[in-house]
Design an enzyme around this catalytic site. Structure first.
Site, PDB file in Angstrom:
ATOM      1  N   TYR A  51       2.150   6.892  -2.465  1.00 56.36           N
ATOM      2  CA  TYR A  51       1.222   5.804  -2.051  1.00 56.36           C
ATOM      3  C   TYR A  51      -0.290   5.801  -2.563  1.00 56.36           C
ATOM      4  O   TYR A  51      -0.590   7.084  -2.595  1.00 56.36           O
ATOM      5  CB  TYR A  51       1.339   5.660  -0.452  1.00 56.36           C
ATOM      6  N   CYS A  52      -0.806   4.645  -2.496  1.00 55.37           N
ATOM      7  CA  CYS A  52      -2.109   4.500  -2.823  1.00 55.37           C
ATOM      8  C   CYS A  52      -2.825   3.403  -2.160  1.00 55.37           C
ATOM      9  O   CYS A  52      -2.046   3.034  -1.192  1.00 55.37           O
ATOM     10  CB  CYS A  52      -2.340   4.554  -4.570  1.00 55.37           C
ATOM     11  N   ARG A  53      -3.735   2.905  -2.722  1.00 58.95           N
ATOM     12  CA  ARG A  53      -4.553   1.815  -1.883  1.00 58.95           C
ATOM     13  C   ARG A  53      -3.511   0.526  -2.240  1.00 58.95           C
ATOM     14  O   ARG A  53      -3.316  -0.451  -1.301  1.00 58.95           O
ATOM     15  CB  ARG A  53      -5.869   1.637  -2.541  1.00 58.95           C
TER      16      ARG A  53
ATOM     17  N   MET B 227       0.725  -1.095  -0.051  1.00 56.22           N
ATOM     18  CA  MET B 227       0.064  -0.111   0.055  1.00 56.22           C
ATOM     19  C   MET B 227       0.862   1.268   0.121  1.00 56.22           C
ATOM     20  O   MET B 227       0.212   2.277  -0.352  1.00 56.22           O
ATOM     21  CB  MET B 227      -1.059   0.204   1.032  1.00 56.22           C
TER      22      MET B 227
END
Length: 119
Positions: free
Chosen positions: A97-99, A20
């Site tokens: 960052y992301c999911r 993540m």
């Protein structure tokens, strides 16, 4: 109270799940101009570096539901148009960052195309 517990769980998940959090650092040997690092390595950079940005490339709605403290949001869909307005130092360390890691990879590639050197 329930919202606070949920938010805390989301933040802990972000910090502990390597998929993540994608920190990228430009290196000559890495394809695409960045290198994926673990959440632990990103945390170490955060603890030891002073001039860095944590960039959340999820949607504003996702960001509003919970994000890493101190992170700024520039959704992946507008990163090419909006990055230079907010990220003025192209040599600054940027942790993206992301999911799941997909959008952060795309965003990192876009930032490299824009001339950022320490993503």
């Amino acid at each position: 109270m329930k919202y606070c517990v949920s938010l805390c769980l989301v933040l802990v998940t972000f910090l502990l799940t390597g998929t993540m959090l994608v920190g990228c650092r430009a290196t000559p040997s890495s394809a695409g101009g960045y290198e994926q690092i673990s959440a632990e390595a990103a945390k170490e950079l955060i603890d030891t570096q002073e001039n860095y940005v944590i960039l959340d490339v999820r949607t504003q709605q996702e960001y509003d539901l919970g994000h890493i403290p101190g992170a700024i949001v520039i959704p992946n869909e507008v990163i090419s148009q909006e990055a230079e307005k907010t990220l003025t130092d192209k040599d600054q360390l940027i942790l993206v960052y992301c999911r799941s890691g997909r959008r952060s990879k795309i965003a990192a590639e876009a930032l490299v195309e824009l001339g950022y050197t320490n993503i």
